[in-house]
Enzyme design. Structure first.
Site, short mmCIF file in Angstrom:
data_model
loop_
_atom_site.label_atom_id
_atom_site.label_comp_id
_atom_site.label_asym_id
_atom_site.label_seq_id
_atom_site.Cartn_x
_atom_site.Cartn_y
_atom_site.Cartn_z
N ASP A 11 0.86 -1.19 0.00
CA ASP A 11 0.00 0.00 0.00
C ASP A 11 0.90 1.24 0.00
O ASP A 11 1.60 1.50 0.97
CB ASP A 11 -0.88 -0.04 1.27
CG ASP A 11 -1.97 1.00 1.24
OD1 ASP A 11 -1.98 1.83 0.31
OD2 ASP A 11 -2.81 1.00 2.16
N ASP A 106 -2.85 2.45 -6.17
CA ASP A 106 -1.73 2.51 -5.22
C ASP A 106 -1.64 1.29 -4.32
O ASP A 106 -0.99 1.33 -3.28
CB ASP A 106 -1.81 3.80 -4.39
CG ASP A 106 -3.10 3.92 -3.61
OD1 ASP A 106 -3.99 3.09 -3.83
OD2 ASP A 106 -3.22 4.83 -2.79
N GLU A 107 -2.30 0.21 -4.70
CA GLU A 107 -2.23 -1.01 -3.89
C GLU A 107 -2.10 -2.23 -4.79
O GLU A 107 -2.64 -2.25 -5.90
CB GLU A 107 -3.52 -1.20 -3.08
CG GLU A 107 -3.76 -0.18 -2.00
CD GLU A 107 -5.10 -0.43 -1.34
OE1 GLU A 107 -5.25 -1.45 -0.65
OE2 GLU A 107 -6.01 0.39 -1.54
#
Lengths: 401, 84
Positions: A11, A106-107
């Site tokens: 993350d 973003d993960e």
């Protein structure tokens, strides 16, 4: 050899804000809010950790963020920049394992069960990913390391920023069960309230609740909830998960609340155009059109209509969305946000094969010719005349990609 | 503060090991020597790629955003971010 899997959840920390701080060193160490112009409408997309100390959170209105942090730096997001860096990060992950599942911009989940030994074990591998991330991108991430996706996701949340948390099954009672039930990944606000109403205020209480009780209140989901609270999850890391599309949609917060039917119609057309374009580009057609109307009092109306035929044409999507809008909006309060989506998707190629005798009409051919021009010269190369509005409105009404 | 410029500029660039980096650019009859490329990213314009560069120059602390368009092999100065 152990049959237990090793899963990472990576993350990125305050991703958009961190990218902006890398891009412009003057922003480093300062409260930075990504989300748009604070003098206009919109919400905080990401706040840097410096800004979070002022109580600024994602989803908060920019106006509120400005009130909390008058000296903060407000920047408009740059989606192309974030997307490109996100794709390069995925490339980095793929140098450690081919089993990479992008979870959002973003993960990502990584299944490193088969490759961790090549890097000196899973913990050493996680540290190496963080090192290369810092070296190549000057960015940090929190990595959760666990035997399944659920626990990896929960683990990465336990230490931010720049964390590395190992969570084993046997750690679940000690590290997760004391947390509020709403902290369990997958439990939304409504479900959380329902669980609390049943007296299940912590993850531990949910884990120890009788399955029959949960099944009674939540059906099949009740059993899943019980398993999750006990740290059980056997879902695979699927590199192709993102390719299974169920719906496509766009929405836009208007620059100012409006009851101007021309502005509303134009916005619905623009949103329909974007949805149609994406459907055609990715080879889908859909039957169900949904329109989302958020009024100035924040009441949100969502209505859908299933059409007789599948389509990927913005004219058809627009007509249906506009019809739903007219039928369901009484003329007040003013409109704050509009959204259009198409679901019930099927592979357009397969559909064409099934109906190859059905001669495509002129509109479809024109649309594809316009697509070819846009593919070559960019989205602005051909526009519908109705969307050619004065520059001020045009800029204001341009939806985010 | 961000100033939108969107003007063509002349650029001296270095192509090295598959990477492209601007070294010097000329804008408003002034020469700016790139001190550091802080970030790069790409997107597409139709079928063509655009390469973006955020750069600091040797004088001052302003940040300059340059764009190289493969469509016509041209460079543009898109924005200038002033400190503060």
């Amino acid at each position: 050899m152990s049959s237990e899997r090793t899963i990472f959840h990576i993350d990125m920390n305050a991703f958009f804000a961190a990218v902006e701080q890398v891009t412009n060193p003057a922003y480093r160490g300062r409260p930075l809010i990504v989300g748009g112009d604070p003098d206009r409408r919109g919400v905080v997309s990401t706040a840097s950790y410096e800004a979070r100390r002022f109580g600024i959170k994602a989803g908060m209105s920019l106006w509120e963020a400005r009130r909390l942090c008058p000296n903060g730096i407000f920047v408009q997001g740059n989606p192309a920049r974030y997307l490109d860096i996100s794709l390069r990060l995925l490339n980095l992950y793929q140098s450690f394992t081919p089993l990479v599942e992008p979870f959002s911009i973003d993960e990502a989940f990584l299944d490193v069960t088969g490759s961790a030994h090549l890097f000196g074990g899973s913990e050493a591998m996680a540290r190496e990913i963080k090192r290369r991330m810092r070296q190549q991108f000057d960015l940090t991430a929190s990595i959760g390391l666990a035997p399944n996706k659920l626990l990896a996701k929960m683990a990465s949340d336990l230490q931010k920023p720049d964390g590395l948390v190992i969570l084993r099954r046997e750690d679940v009672p000690r590290r997760l069960w004391t947390l509020p039930v709403g902290e369990l990944y997958g439990v939304g606000e409504k479900m959380g309230r329902h669980l609390v109403d049943l007296g299940l205020t912590t993850i531990g209480a949910l884990a120890q609740a009788p399955v029959q009780l949960l099944r009674h209140y939540f059906g099949v989901v009740g059993e899943t909830l019980h398993q999750m609270a006990n740290g059980l999850d056997d879902s695979p890391v699927d590199p192709y998960a993102g390719l299974l599309v169920k719906s496509m949609g766009h929405e836009l917060t208007l620059p100012a609340d409006t009851d101007d039917r021309e502005v509303i119609g134009r916005t619905l057309l623009q949103l329909s155009d974007q949805v149609g374009r994406r459907l055609r580009r990715d080879g889908y057609q859909g039957r169900k059109v949904t329109v989302k109307i958020r009024q100035s009092d924040f009441v949100t109306i969502t209505r859908d209509q299933t059409m007789d035929e599948y389509t990927d044409l913005e004219e058809v999507i627009y007509e249906t969305a506009h019809g739903l809008f007219v039928k369901n909006w009484p003329g007040w309060p003013k409109i704050r946000l509009l959204g259009v989506s198409v679901s019930g998707l099927v592979n357009a190629r397969r559909l064409q094969q099934l109906s190859f005798w059905d001669d495509r009409d002129r509109l479809s051919r024109v649309t594809r010719a316009v697509d070819a021009i846009r593919d070559k010269y960019g989205e602005g190369a051909v526009l519908k005349a109705r969307l050619l509005v004065p520059a001020r409105l045009g800029k204001a009404a341009r939806p985010a990609p | 503060m961000v100033a939108e410029i969107a003007e063509p500029v002349d650029v001296v660039a270095i192509f090295n090991q598959g990477r492209l980096e601007p070294a010097v650019f000329l804008w408003n009859k002034r020469r700016y020597r790139v001190r550091r490329v802080t970030n790069t990213w790409r997107d597409t314009e139709g079928q063509y790629r655009r390469h973006f560069f955020a750069v600091l120059v040797e004088t001052g602390s302003d940040l300059y955003e340059l764009c190289f368009r493969t469509r016509d092999l041209s460079w543009q100065l898109l924005k200038v971010y002033s400190d503060g």
